[in-house]
Design a protein around this motif. Structure first.
Motif, PDB file in Angstrom:
ATOM      1  N   ASP A 130       0.856  -1.181   0.000  1.00 37.21           N
ATOM      2  CA  ASP A 130       0.000   0.000   0.000  1.00 37.21           C
ATOM      3  C   ASP A 130       0.892   1.231   0.000  1.00 37.21           C
ATOM      4  N   SER A 131       0.458   2.292  -0.649  1.00 35.25           N
ATOM      5  CA  SER A 131       1.253   3.509  -0.664  1.00 35.25           C
ATOM      6  C   SER A 131       1.279   4.139   0.727  1.00 35.25           C
ATOM      7  N   SER A 135      -4.426   3.643   1.902  1.00 35.76           N
ATOM      8  CA  SER A 135      -5.701   2.998   1.583  1.00 35.76           C
ATOM      9  C   SER A 135      -6.794   3.360   2.581  1.00 35.76           C
ATOM     10  N   ASN A 136      -6.439   3.406   3.868  1.00 35.94           N
ATOM     11  CA  ASN A 136      -7.448   3.760   4.872  1.00 35.94           C
ATOM     12  C   ASN A 136      -7.032   4.951   5.732  1.00 35.94           C
ATOM     13  N   PRO A 192       1.682  -5.304  11.732  1.00 40.34           N
ATOM     14  CA  PRO A 192       1.181  -3.963  12.048  1.00 40.34           C
ATOM     15  C   PRO A 192       0.096  -3.988  13.119  1.00 40.34           C
ATOM     16  N   ILE A 193       0.209  -3.041  14.062  1.00 43.53           N
ATOM     17  CA  ILE A 193      -0.741  -2.907  15.167  1.00 43.53           C
ATOM     18  C   ILE A 193      -1.547  -1.630  14.950  1.00 43.53           C
ATOM     19  N   THR A 194      -2.858  -1.757  14.914  1.00 42.00           N
ATOM     20  CA  THR A 194      -3.716  -0.582  14.733  1.00 42.00           C
ATOM     21  C   THR A 194      -4.110  -0.008  16.090  1.00 42.00           C
ATOM     22  N   PRO A 211      -9.370  10.181   8.741  1.00 39.13           N
ATOM     23  CA  PRO A 211      -8.442  10.002   7.612  1.00 39.13           C
ATOM     24  C   PRO A 211      -7.251  10.950   7.798  1.00 39.13           C
ATOM     25  N   LEU A 212      -6.082  10.381   8.100  1.00 40.09           N
ATOM     26  CA  LEU A 212      -4.931  11.171   8.518  1.00 40.09           C
ATOM     27  C   LEU A 212      -4.146  11.700   7.320  1.00 40.09           C
TER      28      LEU A 212
END
Length: 659
Positions: A265-266, A289-290, A308-310, A317-318
């Motif tokens: 993902d970018s 993407s998100n 990855p930990i969310t 949307p950052l």
């Protein structure tokens, strides 16, 4: 009988012979008289020399060779029983104090004479070391070294070799003498000590550290495996690929990439920080993407990362994020800029310091979206304020952290003269101990800075450093020329150049230096000491070349012009970076050799660590502090002071540690 023979006319041959003898005897007597007179003159001269009436500027050494300018063959020669009777004087260069020195005759008397066979290197600058090869020198001997008959200290002693540090008080071509228990060594061909002159650093042609197909355009230099040297973390904004490369020996030789996450993902932004307070570096990122914040835990402290930990609380949307200790409790919080049509600045508290975060705390809302956000103490009260930019308004503003309680003021506009602002950093650019702001904007290719005039966040007009960094999108501050003030480093995204701008002092930038101007070479550059030689090298990534590049800073002699200089005055410089996590560099300047003590104190004045306590030669110096006390325990966030004592000089400065 003799008279009779001479007087007889028939004996001319005998008469001539007798006359020859007579003339010879007369000549012999005359020569003997000359020898006696000459001996008396020599004796008189030696008596004068013994009374220490030698002419100023002449040094006396023992010789067993009548032509000392031609170096004797390397061999062992027994000195005469009284070597003082064989002397030679020659001019001796004055010391910086304008005085002359003569080696004590007692050190030479009765010793075996030997020739110094080799000096490596044969030229050097004060503060550097040379190794002198002396036959039969032993490590346990008492050895004295003299340059121009002035004593200097011995740094190291091995069989057949003596190492010394070149002093800062002697320059030019000097002769070398070494005295041991039973041997006197000399080398009249000498050693060349160069007078330091300051010039700009220069960088070698790039070394290719690694090649990849991941189109890298971001990098960080940081110790990923806690072995004390600088590793490299790289990323691709195009596909979100992360990998790090280990500095295998601390000399800038790197291993193969260790993949953190493959490209899926970018990437909007990313960073490296200790989010869970376990002493090692974790990674955070915002994927496109998100537009959510995720982080990767450094599980073992050796560079092996988790999935990855969310963070569920972060839902906006950052557009940007930075990690900093906003509430001053010793752990790292999260600061975000979010929004699409409208904007919001928020922060999330790190609860317990273990990577568990609170719900959203809103700093401000805006009718325009924010592009980026960062933190820095702009009013010198020990608390981190917030710095942010709105791209649509070409504006940079800051928000005061009132009393350190994370209640923030309305925006205080710094400038609205930046087109397409890409980033900003804080640093003391003019040496007044106030945190100024440096910006880079890609729309107008402008690098500029803004003077914090009163230390309370009242900023002056925009000062343009350059408009030649075409498409620049990142800027960093580092003392590249080791003169005690911060220079500016950037890369031109459009033409691939790496540029640095020299701070002539007090924020005056008059000189642009090009590290490389090869088209499309570099997309992101950072200054760091990769090879542990004490100066700053430059790391870069090439977007089109898919390469990680290293530009080593070189310290070499060009005639009598060298990069390193002797400072003109004592000075303690502001640490950089400041605020910092996990480590910061403290630089100081010594114009003369001194006993140096550099200590770190907490906010109430208690000493927590001693960084330097030794005798040091005159030079520009630096030391790295990793935020630990003298027992190796990590200290909490807060304000700390560092104090130097060098001779009669004392000074203290403030720094901020964030966790």
């Amino acid at each position: 009988m003799v008279f009779k023979l001479i007087s007889q006319p028939g004996n001319n041959r005998f008469r001539n012979l007798t006359e020859g003898w007579f003339v010879g005897i007369v000549k012999l007597l005359k020569n003997s008289l000359a020898i006696v007179i000459g001996s008396l003159l020599v004796y008189s001269a030696m008596s004068v020399w013994s009374g220490e009436t030698q002419a100023p500027g002449d040094a006396t050494i023992v010789l067993d060779n009548p032509t000392p300018q031609s170096e004797p063959q390397l061999s062992s020669l027994k000195a005469p029983s009284d070597p003082i009777n064989q002397v030679k004087t020659f001019p001796l260069a004055p010391t910086t104090a304008g005085t002359y020195h003569v080696i004590s005759r007692e050190l030479v008397r009765g010793r075996e004479f030997k020739v110094i066979s080799r000096i490596v290197p044969e030229s050097g600058i004060p503060g550097t070391n040379v190794t002198i090869t002396c036959p039969e020198v032993l490590p346990d001997q008492d050895v004295q070294v003299f340059l121009n008959s002035e004593p200097v200290g011995v740094e190291a002693l091995e069989a057949g070799q003596v190492s010394i540090q070149l002093p800062d008080r002697i320059y030019g071509h000097v002769h070398v003498e070494i005295v041991t228990d039973n041997v006197y060594y000399q080398r009249l061909s000498g050693l060349n000590i160069l007078r330091p002159k300051q010039s700009s650093p220069y960088f070698a042609h790039p070394e290719i550290i690694s090649r990849t197909t991941e189109r890298l355009d971001i990098l960080w230099s940081i110790d990923m495996d806690l072995d004390g040297d600088v590793d490299i973390l790289t990323a691709s904004s195009e596909n979100g690929y992360f990998a790090w490369l280990e500095n295998l020996n601390g000399q800038g030789n790197f291993g193969l990439p260790n993949v953190v996450t493959p490209g899926t993902d970018s990437l909007i932004t990313a960073g490296v920080v200790d989010l869970d307070a376990d002493g090692d570096m974790d990674i955070y990122a915002i994927f496109a993407s998100n537009s959510r914040f995720v982080w990767f835990e450094n599980v073992t402290g050796m560079g092996r990362f988790s999935a990855p930990i969310t963070i569920p609380a972060i839902r906006e949307p950052l557009r940007w994020a930075e990690c900093a200790d906003l509430d001053g409790d010793g752990d790292v919080d999260i600061l975000t800029a979010a929004g699409t049509q409208t904007g919001v600045l928020s922060w999330y508290e790190n609860i317990g310091g273990r990577g568990k975060f609170s719900s959203e705390h809103i700093i401000t809302r805006s009718p325009r979206p924010f592009q980026w956000v960062s933190a820095g103490d702009l009013n010198r009260n020990g608390y981190l304020d917030v710095l942010a930019a709105c791209v649509d308004q070409h504006e940079i503003a800051w928000y005061v952290n009132v009393n350190g309680k994370c209640s923030f003021s309305s925006p205080q506009v710094i400038t609205n003269l930046v087109e397409g602002v890409a980033a900003a950093v804080t640093a003391d650019m003019d040496g007044d101990q106030n945190m100024d702001v440096i910006s880079v904007s890609s729309g107008d290719s402008k690098i500029a800075w803004y003077r914090n005039r009163d230390g309370r966040g009242v900023f002056g007009n925009q000062v343009t450093i350059s408009t030649t960094a075409t498409g620049a999108r990142a800027v960093s501050v580092a003392d590249l020329d080791a003169d005690g003030d911060p220079d500016v480093l950037t890369s031109s995204y459009s033409d691939g150049r790496i540029l640095w701008f020299e701070n002539a002092g007090e924020g005056e930038f008059n000189t642009e230096h090009t590290v490389t101007d090869v088209d499309a070479t570099a997309r992101f550059a950072q200054a760091t000491d990769v090879d542990s030689d004490g100066d700053l090298d430059i790391l870069a990534v090439s977007f089109t070349g898919d390469e990680i590049l290293l530009f080593r800073q070189l310290s070499a002699f060009v005639g009598n012009n060298v990069r390193t200089a002797i400072p003109r005055a004592f000075r303690l410089h502001q640490n950089y970076p400041n605020p910092f996590n996990p480590q910061t560099t403290i630089r100081y300047s010594l114009p003369e050799a001194s006993n140096v003590e550099l200590v770190v104190m907490n906010a109430v004045g208690q000493e927590v660590n001693t960084l330097v306590q030794r005798y040091e030669q005159a030079s520009f110096k630096s030391v790295v502090w990793d935020g630990r006390d003298g027992n190796g325990k990590s200290l909490g966030s807060g304000v700390y002071f560092y104090r130097i004592k060098a001779g009669h000089y004392q000074e203290s400065k403030k720094m901020i540690l964030i966790r």
